[in-house]
Design a protein around this motif. Structure first.
Motif, PDB file in Angstrom:
ATOM      1  N   GLN A 161      -8.433  -7.795  -0.301  1.00 53.04           N
ATOM      2  CA  GLN A 161      -8.870  -6.499  -0.819  1.00 53.04           C
ATOM      3  C   GLN A 161      -9.733  -6.715  -2.075  1.00 53.04           C
ATOM      4  N   GLU A 212      -7.832  -9.785  -3.762  1.00 51.75           N
ATOM      5  CA  GLU A 212      -6.406 -10.109  -3.718  1.00 51.75           C
ATOM      6  C   GLU A 212      -6.036 -10.442  -2.282  1.00 51.75           C
ATOM      7  N   LEU A 258      -0.486 -10.695   2.377  1.00 52.83           N
ATOM      8  CA  LEU A 258       0.065 -11.289   3.587  1.00 52.83           C
ATOM      9  C   LEU A 258       0.291 -10.234   4.669  1.00 52.83           C
ATOM     10  N   ARG A 259      -0.074 -10.594   5.894  1.00 53.68           N
ATOM     11  CA  ARG A 259       0.106  -9.696   7.045  1.00 53.68           C
ATOM     12  C   ARG A 259       0.856 -10.427   8.146  1.00 53.68           C
ATOM     13  N   ASN A 309      -0.220 -13.599  -4.639  1.00 60.45           N
ATOM     14  CA  ASN A 309       1.063 -13.116  -5.151  1.00 60.45           C
ATOM     15  C   ASN A 309       2.121 -14.212  -5.061  1.00 60.45           C
ATOM     16  N   ASP A 317       1.626  -8.520 -12.564  1.00 56.66           N
ATOM     17  CA  ASP A 317       1.457  -7.487 -11.529  1.00 56.66           C
ATOM     18  C   ASP A 317       2.373  -6.291 -11.809  1.00 56.66           C
ATOM     19  N   ASP A 318       2.018  -5.137 -11.289  1.00 65.73           N
ATOM     20  CA  ASP A 318       2.866  -3.933 -11.336  1.00 65.73           C
ATOM     21  C   ASP A 318       3.295  -3.597 -12.756  1.00 65.73           C
ATOM     22  N   ARG A 367       0.284   1.167  -9.701  1.00 64.10           N
ATOM     23  CA  ARG A 367      -0.271   2.301  -8.972  1.00 64.10           C
ATOM     24  C   ARG A 367       0.378   3.634  -9.344  1.00 64.10           C
ATOM     25  N   GLU A 411      -4.437  -0.616 -10.226  1.00 66.11           N
ATOM     26  CA  GLU A 411      -4.081  -0.740  -8.804  1.00 66.11           C
ATOM     27  C   GLU A 411      -4.074   0.621  -8.122  1.00 66.11           C
ATOM     28  N   GLU A 416      -7.830   5.529  -5.526  1.00 65.54           N
ATOM     29  CA  GLU A 416      -8.178   6.152  -4.243  1.00 65.54           C
ATOM     30  C   GLU A 416      -9.293   7.168  -4.334  1.00 65.54           C
ATOM     31  N   GLY A 465      -8.467  -0.660  -5.043  1.00 65.50           N
ATOM     32  CA  GLY A 465      -7.857   0.434  -4.289  1.00 65.50           C
ATOM     33  C   GLY A 465      -8.698   0.811  -3.085  1.00 65.50           C
ATOM     34  N   TYR A 466      -8.141   1.696  -2.259  1.00 63.25           N
ATOM     35  CA  TYR A 466      -8.801   2.085  -1.019  1.00 63.25           C
ATOM     36  C   TYR A 466     -10.199   2.636  -1.254  1.00 63.25           C
TER      37      TYR A 466
END
Ligand code: C2E
Ligand code: MG
Ligand code: MG
Ligand code: MG
Length: 279
Positions: free
Chosen positions: A45, A59, A62-63, A114, A176-177, A200, A233, A236, A254-255
């Motif tokens: 992303q 970033e 994982l998928r 991450n 992060d976060d 976010r 993070e 949108e 972000g998206y």
């Protein structure tokens, strides 16, 4: 009446627990197979500069594409991987794969990976990072490692020393976060982070809540005085991006700028092809 409500609530809770325990066992069994069957892969992303929208890095996320169940969220399988210890093998794979793919990007953009706090329990972590860099040829400065504050939560651990080792390899370290934990600010004194990623939950509220905006402004102001870069993070909407630019945020993710996509779908490949043709 109160007692009956209490009991039925307990019964429902127990049912949910059983269901989730069964789901976890399924995930555990299938995850072991998934590693061998190569069902795990990374999506990327974009992270863009706030001032002009230029992509500065990606970033790696994982998928897992399960052959029967379809895509399974990392929020569901990472905790299982952490409990079973599979995260060490999976984490090594993620490092290798992200460094390998990023080393082919002609743009020289960074890749963020991450790290789970559980990976810090293995003394092999620094060696894994070094091996991924060496095998891929990716310059260490183009690798960013994202950790959450729980890595620093256990004062008795030697996680801080491990983190220093990772930084000495030349990788950048991102928190992060940020803002969701219990004592986030104290960690900024404990370790010299290169980047803070603002969670976010603040970005979601930033346009409608004076409080959320004030918190984000405080984080960006503090980061600037410490010489730390910030990433917001979960951006949108263009309105959120405007607010964040105004608040002095360095980079956005972000998206609005792009969803996570496989490496083959990134524009980086075209750049590489052009370079190869010219060579
Ligand atoms: P994270 O590191 O905070 O990653 C950001 C998450 O937000 C990603 O979810 C991303 O897809 C999502 N996201 C990005 N932009 C937006 C947006 O505009 N709106 C919304 N609603 N969501 C957005 P994802 O990919 O499902 O990953 C969830 C979490 O799983 C990550 O949170 C990270 O903690 C963990 N994770 C993912 N990949 C790895 C990995 O390779 N290793 C480890 N240890 N954890 C990972
Ligand atoms: Mg992250
Ligand atoms: Mg995050
Ligand atoms: Mg997050």
């Amino acid at each position: 009446e109160a007692k009956r409500t209490g009991r039925s609530r307990h019964a429902r809770f127990h049912g949910a627990l059983e269901a989730s325990a069964r789901y976890r066992r399924l995930i555990e069994t299938d995850l072991r197979a998934a590693i061998a069957r190569r069902e795990l892969g990374l999506h990327y992303q974009p992270i863009v500069r706030a001032e002009d929208g230029e992509t500065v890095g990606y970033e790696a996320l994982l998928r897992w594409h399960h052959p029967v169940r379809g895509p399974i969220s990392p929020l569901d399988f990472i905790p299982v991987a952490e409990e079973t210890g599979m995260i060490h093998e999976i984490g090594a794979f993620v490092l290798q794969e992200a460094c390998r793919e990023a080393s082919g990007w002609a743009s020289g953009r960074t890749v963020a990976v991450n790290l789970s706090p559980v990976q810090f329990r293995s003394t092999a972590l620094a060696a894994q990072v070094a091996a991924a860099l060496a095998a891929s040829g990716l310059p260490a400065g183009r690798l960013e490692l994202e950790i959450t504050e729980s890595v620093l939560l256990d004062a008795s651990s030697n996680n801080l020393a491990l983190l220093q080792q990772l930084k000495q390899l030349g990788a950048r370290i991102a928190l992060d976060d940020f803002g969701t934990g219990y004592s986030s600010l104290s960690y900024l004194c404990a370790f010299r982070f290169d980047k803070i990623k603002i969670d976010r939950s603040f970005i979601r509220e930033i346009c409608g809540s004076r409080e959320a905006l004030a918190v984000v402004q405080a984080i960006t102001g503090l980061s600037r005085s410490l010489g730390i870069v910030t990433t917001a993070e979960g951006v949108e909407s263009p309105e959120q991006a405007d607010c964040l630019r105004g608040a002095g945020c360095t980079t956005l993710q972000g998206y609005l700028f792009g969803k996570p996509v496989p490496a083959g779908a990134l524009p980086e490949r075209e750049g590489a092809a052009v370079l190869l043709r010219e060579a």
